[in-house]
Write a protein that holds these residues in place. Structure first.
Motif, PDB file in Angstrom:
ATOM      1  N   ARG A 331       0.820  -1.214   0.000  1.00  0.00           N
ATOM      2  CA  ARG A 331       0.000   0.000   0.000  1.00  0.00           C
ATOM      3  C   ARG A 331       0.854   1.265   0.000  1.00  0.00           C
ATOM      4  N   ALA A 335       3.335   2.732  -3.709  1.00  0.00           N
ATOM      5  CA  ALA A 335       2.367   3.716  -4.200  1.00  0.00           C
ATOM      6  C   ALA A 335       2.998   4.636  -5.234  1.00  0.00           C
TER       7      ALA A 335
ATOM      8  N   LEU B 152      -8.683  -2.716   1.037  1.00  0.00           N
ATOM      9  CA  LEU B 152      -7.299  -2.330   1.290  1.00  0.00           C
ATOM     10  C   LEU B 152      -6.667  -1.682   0.063  1.00  0.00           C
ATOM     11  N   SER B 153      -7.178  -2.025  -1.126  1.00  0.00           N
ATOM     12  CA  SER B 153      -6.600  -1.430  -2.329  1.00  0.00           C
ATOM     13  C   SER B 153      -7.144  -0.030  -2.577  1.00  0.00           C
ATOM     14  N   ARG B 155      -7.417   3.577  -2.412  1.00  0.00           N
ATOM     15  CA  ARG B 155      -6.883   4.885  -1.998  1.00  0.00           C
ATOM     16  C   ARG B 155      -7.315   5.837  -3.084  1.00  0.00           C
ATOM     17  N   ARG B 162      -2.233  -2.304  -7.494  1.00  0.00           N
ATOM     18  CA  ARG B 162      -2.314  -2.399  -6.035  1.00  0.00           C
ATOM     19  C   ARG B 162      -3.190  -3.581  -5.652  1.00  0.00           C
ATOM     20  N   ILE B 166      -1.914  -6.596  -3.282  1.00  0.00           N
ATOM     21  CA  ILE B 166      -2.582  -6.837  -2.007  1.00  0.00           C
ATOM     22  C   ILE B 166      -3.254  -8.203  -2.032  1.00  0.00           C
TER      23      ILE B 166
END
Lengths: 338, 346
Positions: A331, A335, B152-153, B155, B162, B166
């Motif tokens: 995460r 990123a 959780l992925s 954002r 992602r 994950i």
């Protein structure tokens, strides 16, 4: 990134303190469990061994061996993880994620079920072979293409190779139902129920490559600045990379041969080490070794208490701690470039 | 465009194009599927002549093979077909929404979630609750795990990469839980659970087929209805949003369908690996990128793969009956490697 231990004396002191903690964890690992043993007995068992004393026998035959194996395996896996991270320049690289453990396991299980190999010495060589084969495959697949070794590609290649070897291993185990239960415990990773004889043949290899790894710290640092710069500084980058690869395979392969697949140590520990001492591999490697040993010893102690009176395979313990950590890095850490 | 047939409802809710070529390929594949189904019914410890098989199935036989055909082999072959179709389409959807050719239910953790649900069921509820609820447990496991992956992925939206990473992490976690449960549980449950984990169609019966069938009957047409947004989404999130597609909503919807398809298949057959990866790619090679055409083609190819793999699994090492998953992995893994090689510059 903020480094916790920034000056050299602080790093030295930190390493010393870590060693003390390691010693403490080691002693606790011998002392506590289903039968608690007073510390004085530990001293006696080592220096004034009495074969009639039940506690001494427990220490000599089970607890001590177990603590030694946890220390060695923890340190090896952590160093292997740190080196892999350096080699692939990828924070998610660790022997288990890239399928190296799965490869070693498949080779060992097929040696046991198909060719009835029994000797511990051959397990070791077979594990090296499997680790090497899987590692080479993943590395080759991950670095295909114009943009070379990207984190996402190598992790995907690792996941695929793992899936391949795991399903083959499961197939073999279904054919050979007997002994499934015992192999299963070994598969999940465990440091208990091993005799010291399993460690003896691999120990010289582990110690040898660890020393080499520690002395390679400087070359690894140079390699981190990129292939072109490293070449410009006079490094034979190919040689460095191949040496690193061999060290990783020996460390990961022998860990699997002794203790089965114990995941995530190689992922968590180098990350912690980098938080502590920064990106200088001359420090990361010794720190990883000590912290890895501490982590595995503590996980092993915890594994005795979680489902008492049974024991949790330690690989499960490390995965339960490590997988959330992997997700955390996925995460945050990726990123930027994901 | 003479080479295409467009199908559209008045309100444009459903809209897709199918190339004429696709229709022909579909026809050929269906014939191949029938052929392989008959072969699958003939093969086994006792070989039954394909002509006899057809006669028996159509009701003109003399009933000699009633038990072997109708009770043992037919459910198994049908099950293989359904499971393969479900896994194939689940993979197709995932590859569409993640826009990564390497995404598959077993790689990003949906399968291991389903396994976890099923193992929890086998270890804790086997005696007290009817086995009929096993699929529900697996789907629930797949659903919960996928939901966690999705959460959780997130954002400011979900990026495909992602989600894959994950997913791999969560998958490791789910596997750890499975191993833990296996070690805690007794030996009998372990052996049963382990066989199931590798993916096996051993002991499939008609009841299972009837339990799995509704999922496909509902979900496949639904995928078809939603197909047009996938083609748009493959152009990239920004373009799709620009064209008025609610990207995040559809991504979630497709994920749900994919989870239910994969979960229900895993519930009955365990973790049959790589079908969700291989089938969509094969069909893309055959019929190109139109999603509406890909759905039926992928379903049929998925079915064929699993029927063949199961046929090999139960005949190659007679009298042993191996898990089907071993053979799908044997086909799938080299294919995966080839894919990595072919997509190396993307």
């Amino acid at each position: 990134m903020r480094i916790i231990l920034s000056s050299t004396p602080m790093k030295q002191i930190g390493l010393f303190i870590s060693c003390l903690i390691l010693l403490l964890a080691f002693i606790f690992s011998i002392a506590i469990g289903q039968t608690s043993i007073p510390f004085s007995s530990i001293y006696d068992a080592i220096f004034h061994f009495d074969a009639a004393d039940k506690e001494h026998v427990i220490i000599r035959t089970s607890r001590f061996t177990r603590a030694v194996i946890a220390t060695v395996v923890g340190a090896s896996l952590a160093i292997a993880g740190a080196l892999m991270r350096a080699l692939t320049r990828n924070p998610l690289a660790a022997p288990d994620i890239l399928g190296i453990n799965a490869g070693a396991i498949f080779f060992i299980v097929s040696a046991i079920t198909l060719f009835s190999v029994q000797s511990l010495m051959s397990y070791m060589w077979i594990a090296f072979l499997g680790a090497g084969a899987a590692g080479a495959m993943v590395f080759f697949l991950g670095s295909l293409g114009r943009d070379g070794l990207t984190p996402i590609k190598i992790v995907l290649a690792g996941a695929a190779i793992t899936a391949l070897f795991v399903s083959f291993t499961q197939g073999l185990l279904v054919i050979d139902e007997q002994g499934l239960q015992s192999v299963l415990f070994w598969l999940a990773g465990s440091v208990s129920g091993r005799s010291i004889e399993m460690l003896v043949p691999v120990l010289p290899f582990i110690l040898g490559v660890t020393v080499v790894a520690i002395f390679m710290g400087r070359s690894i640092n140079i390699l981190q600045s990129g292939d072109d710069i490293a070449k410009g500084l006079g490094q034979r980058t190919m040689l460095t990379k191949i040496t690193l690869g061999i060290i990783i395979i020996i460390l990961a392969g022998s860990s699997v041969a002794v203790a089965g697949s114990i995941g995530f140590i190689g992922l968590i520990v180098p990350h912690m080490a980098i938080q502590l001492v920064g990106t200088d591999y001359r420090w990361i490697i010794p720190y990883s070794a000590v912290l890895g040993a501490i982590l595995l010893l503590s996980a092993d102690i915890a594994a005795r208490y979680v489902i008492m009176p049974l024991e949790m395979p330690i690989g499960v313990m490390t995965a339960l701690i490590g997988a959330p950590f992997f997700i955390y890095i996925a995460r945050k850490g990726l990123a930027k470039n994901a | 465009m003479p080479n295409y047939v467009s199908v559209r409802t008045k309100t444009n809710r459903i809209s897709f194009q199918i190339a004429k070529r696709t229709a022909w390929i579909l026809l050929l594949l269906s014939l191949l599927l029938i052929l392989i189904t008959v072969l699958g019914l003939s093969a086994g410890s006792e070989f039954i002549h394909p002509v006899t098989v057809v006669k028996e199935l159509l009701g003109y036989g003399n009933g000699d093979y009633d038990f072997v055909l109708h009770t043992l082999r037919l459910p198994r072959v049908l099950m293989a077909l359904l499971v393969g179709a479900a896994l194939g389409v689940a993979g197709l959807i995932l590859q569409g929404i993640i826009r990564n050719p390497l995404a598959a239910p077993d790689i990003i953790g949906i399968t291991s979630g389903a396994s976890m649900g099923a193992i929890i069921f086998i270890v804790y509820f086997m005696g007290s609750v009817s086995i009929q609820f096993l699929p529900l447990a697996a789907i629930l496991g797949a659903g919960i795990v996928s939901f966690i992956i999705y959460l959780l992925s997130w954002r400011k939206g979900v990026t495909p990469i992602r989600m894959v990473l994950i997913g791999i992490g969560i998958s490791a976690l789910a596997k750890a839980v499975v191993t833990m449960l296996l070690v805690i549980s007794n030996v009998a449950a372990t052996t049963k659970a382990y066989l199931w984990l590798t993916g096996s169609l051993y002991g499939a019966n008609m009841q299972d087929v009837y339990l799995l069938l509704p999922w496909l009957v509902i979900l496949m047409p639904l995928t078809f209805i939603l197909a047009r947004t996938v083609n748009v989404k493959e152009l990239g999130d920004e373009i799709a949003i620009g064209l008025g597609v609610k990207v995040q909503v559809y991504r979630l919807l497709f994920l749900l369908i994919s989870v239910m398809l994969a979960g229900s298949a895993v519930a009955f057959a365990g973790g049959i690996a790589f079908v969700g990866l291989v089938a969509p790619h094969m069909s893309r090679m055959l019929v190109g990128r139109s999603f509406a055409g890909l759905i039926p083609v992928t379903a049929i190819i998925g079915g064929i793969i699993v029927i063949v793999a199961d046929m090999v699994a139960r005949t190659a090492f007679l009298p042993k009956d191996l898990p089907t998953g071993v053979f799908t992995a044997a086909i799938g893994a080299p294919f995966f490697i080839y894919l990595l090689f072919r997509t190396r510059n993307q």
